[in-house]
Design a protein around this motif. Structure first.
Motif, PDB file in Angstrom:
ATOM      1  N   VAL A  82       0.863  -1.185   0.000  1.00  8.88           N
ATOM      2  CA  VAL A  82       0.000   0.000   0.000  1.00  8.88           C
ATOM      3  C   VAL A  82       0.898   1.232   0.000  1.00  8.88           C
ATOM      4  CG1 VAL A  82      -1.871  -1.183   1.212  1.00  8.88           C
ATOM      5  CG2 VAL A  82      -0.131   0.053   2.528  1.00  8.88           C
ATOM      6  N   PRO A  83       0.388   2.375  -0.481  1.00  7.08           N
ATOM      7  CA  PRO A  83       1.208   3.586  -0.482  1.00  7.08           C
ATOM      8  C   PRO A  83       1.613   3.978   0.935  1.00  7.08           C
ATOM      9  CG  PRO A  83      -0.708   3.845  -1.893  1.00  7.08           C
ATOM     10  CD  PRO A  83      -0.911   2.581  -1.120  1.00  7.08           C
ATOM     11  N   GLY A  84       2.827   4.486   1.051  1.00  6.32           N
ATOM     12  CA  GLY A  84       3.331   4.920   2.347  1.00  6.32           C
ATOM     13  C   GLY A  84       4.780   4.529   2.507  1.00  6.32           C
ATOM     14  N   ASP A  85       5.360   4.937   3.613  1.00  3.56           N
ATOM     15  CA  ASP A  85       6.745   4.607   3.910  1.00  3.56           C
ATOM     16  C   ASP A  85       6.774   3.697   5.134  1.00  3.56           C
ATOM     17  OD1 ASP A  85       8.025   5.998   1.864  1.00  3.56           O
ATOM     18  OD2 ASP A  85       7.785   7.896   2.951  1.00  3.56           O
ATOM     19  N   GLY A  86       7.268   2.495   4.937  1.00  3.51           N
ATOM     20  CA  GLY A  86       7.374   1.551   6.030  1.00  3.51           C
ATOM     21  C   GLY A  86       8.820   1.205   6.292  1.00  3.51           C
ATOM     22  N   GLU A  87       9.042   0.195   7.115  1.00  2.00           N
ATOM     23  CA  GLU A  87      10.396  -0.249   7.401  1.00  2.00           C
ATOM     24  C   GLU A  87      11.000  -0.881   6.151  1.00  2.00           C
ATOM     25  OE1 GLU A  87      10.328  -2.878  10.691  1.00  2.00           O
ATOM     26  OE2 GLU A  87       9.408  -1.424  12.055  1.00  2.00           O
ATOM     27  N   GLU A  88      12.323  -0.750   6.042  1.00  2.31           N
ATOM     28  CA  GLU A  88      12.992  -1.275   4.864  1.00  2.31           C
ATOM     29  C   GLU A  88      12.948  -2.794   4.812  1.00  2.31           C
ATOM     30  OE1 GLU A  88      16.905   0.362   5.080  1.00  2.31           O
ATOM     31  OE2 GLU A  88      16.314   2.276   4.217  1.00  2.31           O
ATOM     32  N   ASP A  89      12.924  -3.464   5.955  1.00  2.70           N
ATOM     33  CA  ASP A  89      12.872  -4.925   6.004  1.00  2.70           C
ATOM     34  C   ASP A  89      13.964  -5.566   5.158  1.00  2.70           C
ATOM     35  OD1 ASP A  89      10.714  -5.073   7.735  1.00  2.70           O
ATOM     36  OD2 ASP A  89       9.243  -5.002   6.130  1.00  2.70           O
ATOM     37  N   GLY A  90      15.169  -5.006   5.251  1.00  5.06           N
ATOM     38  CA  GLY A  90      16.295  -5.603   4.551  1.00  5.06           C
ATOM     39  C   GLY A  90      16.460  -5.170   3.121  1.00  5.06           C
ATOM     40  N   PHE A  91      15.566  -4.271   2.628  1.00  6.11           N
ATOM     41  CA  PHE A  91      15.632  -3.834   1.230  1.00  6.11           C
ATOM     42  C   PHE A  91      15.754  -2.319   1.171  1.00  6.11           C
ATOM     43  CE2 PHE A  91      13.498  -7.920   1.092  1.00  6.11           C
ATOM     44  CZ  PHE A  91      14.089  -8.548   0.003  1.00  6.11           C
ATOM     45  N   PRO A  92      16.950  -1.784   1.370  1.00  7.09           N
ATOM     46  CA  PRO A  92      17.126  -0.326   1.313  1.00  7.09           C
ATOM     47  C   PRO A  92      16.985   0.186  -0.123  1.00  7.09           C
ATOM     48  CG  PRO A  92      19.260  -1.405   1.494  1.00  7.09           C
ATOM     49  CD  PRO A  92      18.222  -2.480   1.671  1.00  7.09           C
ATOM     50  N   GLY A  93      16.546   1.404  -0.230  1.00  9.56           N
ATOM     51  CA  GLY A  93      16.518   2.033  -1.542  1.00  9.56           C
ATOM     52  C   GLY A  93      15.171   2.068  -2.221  1.00  9.56           C
ATOM     53  N   ARG A  94      14.191   1.329  -1.710  1.00  8.00           N
ATOM     54  CA  ARG A  94      12.856   1.323  -2.324  1.00  8.00           C
ATOM     55  C   ARG A  94      11.903   2.020  -1.364  1.00  8.00           C
ATOM     56  NH1 ARG A  94      10.196   0.494  -7.282  1.00  8.00           N
ATOM     57  NH2 ARG A  94       8.478  -0.951  -7.070  1.00  8.00           N
ATOM     58  N   THR A  95      11.319   3.132  -1.753  1.00 11.84           N
ATOM     59  CA  THR A  95      10.428   3.891  -0.885  1.00 11.84           C
ATOM     60  C   THR A  95       9.072   4.057  -1.548  1.00 11.84           C
ATOM     61  OG1 THR A  95      11.200   5.987  -1.814  1.00 11.84           O
ATOM     62  CG2 THR A  95      12.368   5.162   0.130  1.00 11.84           C
ATOM     63  N   GLY A  96       8.140   4.549  -0.756  1.00 11.64           N
ATOM     64  CA  GLY A  96       6.815   4.845  -1.284  1.00 11.64           C
ATOM     65  C   GLY A  96       5.801   3.744  -1.081  1.00 11.64           C
ATOM     66  N   TYR A  97       6.221   2.623  -0.466  1.00 11.08           N
ATOM     67  CA  TYR A  97       5.308   1.507  -0.231  1.00 11.08           C
ATOM     68  C   TYR A  97       5.446   1.005   1.202  1.00 11.08           C
ATOM     69  CZ  TYR A  97       4.893   1.264  -5.312  1.00 11.08           C
ATOM     70  OH  TYR A  97       4.669   1.561  -6.621  1.00 11.08           O
ATOM     71  N   ARG A  98       4.346   0.495   1.699  1.00  9.79           N
ATOM     72  CA  ARG A  98       4.333  -0.135   3.008  1.00  9.79           C
ATOM     73  C   ARG A  98       3.725  -1.532   2.870  1.00  9.79           C
ATOM     74  NH1 ARG A  98       0.353   0.262   6.929  1.00  9.79           N
ATOM     75  NH2 ARG A  98      -0.639   1.880   5.675  1.00  9.79           N
ATOM     76  N   ARG A  99       4.336  -2.524   3.497  1.00  8.52           N
ATOM     77  CA  ARG A  99       3.841  -3.897   3.416  1.00  8.52           C
ATOM     78  C   ARG A  99       2.792  -4.147   4.494  1.00  8.52           C
ATOM     79  NH1 ARG A  99       9.295  -3.628   3.111  1.00  8.52           N
ATOM     80  NH2 ARG A  99      10.402  -4.620   1.378  1.00  8.52           N
ATOM     81  N   MET A 100       1.678  -4.740   4.121  1.00 12.94           N
ATOM     82  CA  MET A 100       0.640  -5.104   5.087  1.00 12.94           C
ATOM     83  C   MET A 100       0.403  -6.606   5.013  1.00 12.94           C
ATOM     84  SD  MET A 100      -2.319  -2.164   4.807  1.00 12.94           S
ATOM     85  CE  MET A 100      -3.379  -3.236   5.777  1.00 12.94           C
ATOM     86  N   ARG A 101       0.466  -7.285   6.143  1.00 14.02           N
ATOM     87  CA  ARG A 101       0.139  -8.707   6.181  1.00 14.02           C
ATOM     88  C   ARG A 101      -1.349  -8.882   5.905  1.00 14.02           C
ATOM     89  NH1 ARG A 101       4.375 -12.669   7.213  1.00 14.02           N
ATOM     90  NH2 ARG A 101       6.029 -11.529   8.266  1.00 14.02           N
ATOM     91  N   ASP A 102      -1.676  -9.785   4.994  1.00  9.31           N
ATOM     92  CA  ASP A 102      -3.080 -10.025   4.671  1.00  9.31           C
ATOM     93  C   ASP A 102      -3.199 -11.405   4.025  1.00  9.31           C
ATOM     94  OD1 ASP A 102      -5.723 -10.055   3.898  1.00  9.31           O
ATOM     95  OD2 ASP A 102      -5.707  -8.006   3.096  1.00  9.31           O
ATOM     96  N   TYR A 103      -3.719 -12.357   4.801  1.00 11.55           N
ATOM     97  CA  TYR A 103      -3.891 -13.725   4.301  1.00 11.55           C
ATOM     98  C   TYR A 103      -5.366 -14.042   4.048  1.00 11.55           C
ATOM     99  CZ  TYR A 103       0.943 -14.188   5.827  1.00 11.55           C
ATOM    100  OH  TYR A 103       2.290 -14.022   5.990  1.00 11.55           O
ATOM    101  N   SER A 104      -6.170 -12.985   3.912  1.00 10.51           N
ATOM    102  CA  SER A 104      -7.587 -13.169   3.629  1.00 10.51           C
ATOM    103  C   SER A 104      -7.785 -13.509   2.155  1.00 10.51           C
ATOM    104  CB  SER A 104      -8.369 -11.904   3.973  1.00 10.51           C
ATOM    105  OG  SER A 104      -8.034 -10.863   3.056  1.00 10.51           O
TER     106      SER A 104
END
Length: 303
Positions: A82-104
């Motif tokens: 989703v749009p936004g800035d989240g933690e890098e989670d080991g992948f520096p350099g990519r911005t503008g997205y935030r990861r959301m857990r969703d197993y629905s």
């Protein structure tokens, strides 16, 4: 499911900047080197660089003279971007997205739609439920049925689960009708925990096993990281002993690490992770190294 994967495939997390950014041109050259070496199976995920791995893989495959027809591609569901800035989670350099857990169910359908758009492909050969460690109920109760329905409709080729642990993967194999599992870091020279239950269960049920993380994120390839973090002293010591044993036979430790998973009949494919054409060339050469039986006996004893 076993047909078409090949003995070795390419994992695309490094090409999306795992630990350090990778330039677009270098990523393209690495994919080209893998293709030229005969690799036809590519594993990706929205999580890798917040979609960057999928985008780069898709551009490469679409740019092939013959198109993506020969390629076998797997992606994953469970993280929606989703749009936004989240933690890098080991992948520096990519911005503008935030990861959301969703197993629905809705999350699965949205994730796949987004992945198809990013890659430009019209279908995926294999789709994994990605890292549902703390989400068994939703992953098994919603994500799996949604994927099974898409498989039955022919929208996706095969389905499975991909994790950094063996226990829940074993549960997926026993309690659902998955075609494949991707087990990362749990069937290696350093960690053979998948051999206790997961691999025998997959062999009994005809479930394909794809082994990833065979260098345990670097420590078995001359690095100092283990499971995506700094390797503790005891792990470094064990890796050093394995390296000493391999050296006594004139064999590089990474060669044994790459070949080890194929010693189990349940393992179909080993994923290579590379961030440069040179690494591809080196890894392919390592897979052709002659490893004597006596070496395996010593490594088994040390493991």
């Amino acid at each position: 499911m076993r047909a078409g994967l090949g003995a070795y495939g390419l994992g695309t997390a490094p090409l999306a900047g795992l630990f350090a950014p990778v330039e677009e041109a270098q990523a393209e050259r690495t994919l080209a080197a893998a293709w030229e070496s005969g690799i036809r199976y590519f594993d990706t995920a929205p999580h890798y660089g917040s979609g960057l791995a999928e985008e780069r893989l898709g551009r490469f495959l679409r740019g092939l003279p013959e198109g993506a027809g020969e390629a076998v591609v797997s992606t994953k569901v469970g993280r929606v971007l989703v749009p936004g800035d989240g933690e890098e989670d080991g992948f520096p350099g990519r911005t503008g997205y935030r990861r959301m857990r969703d197993y629905s169910r809705d999350g699965v359908l949205r994730s796949l739609e987004d992945s198809l758009r990013r890659t430009g492909l019209d279908r995926f050969d294999l789709v994994f439920i990605h890292d549902p460690d703390d989400h068994w109920e939703q992953a098994a109760g919603e994500a799996y049925p949604a994927l099974a329905e898409l498989r039955d409709q022919g929208v996706v080729g095969a389905i499975g689960a991909g994790m950094n642990q063996a226990e829940m993967l074993t549960r997926f194999v026993r309690e659902t009708d998955v075609d494949a599992v991707l087990v990362a870091g749990r069937y290696t020279l350093l960690d053979r925990s998948a051999a206790a239950e997961l691999l025998p269960e997959c062999e009994r049920r005809g479930v394909a096993v794809i082994a990833g993380g065979v260098f345990n994120s670097g420590v078995l390839a001359g690095g100092a990281t283990y499971d995506y973090d700094a390797a503790p002293p005891e792990v470094l010591a064990r890796a050093g002993e394995l390296e000493r044993i391999c050296a006594s036979y004139g064999v590089p430790l990474p060669a044994a690490a790459l070949r080890f998973p194929h010693r189990h009949p349940a393992v179909t494919t080993v994923l290579i992770g590379a961030r440069s054409p040179e690494e591809i060339t080196q890894d392919v050469k390592l897979t052709e190294t002659d490893l004597p039986d006596a070496l395996w006996k010593e490594l088994d004893h040390a493991g």
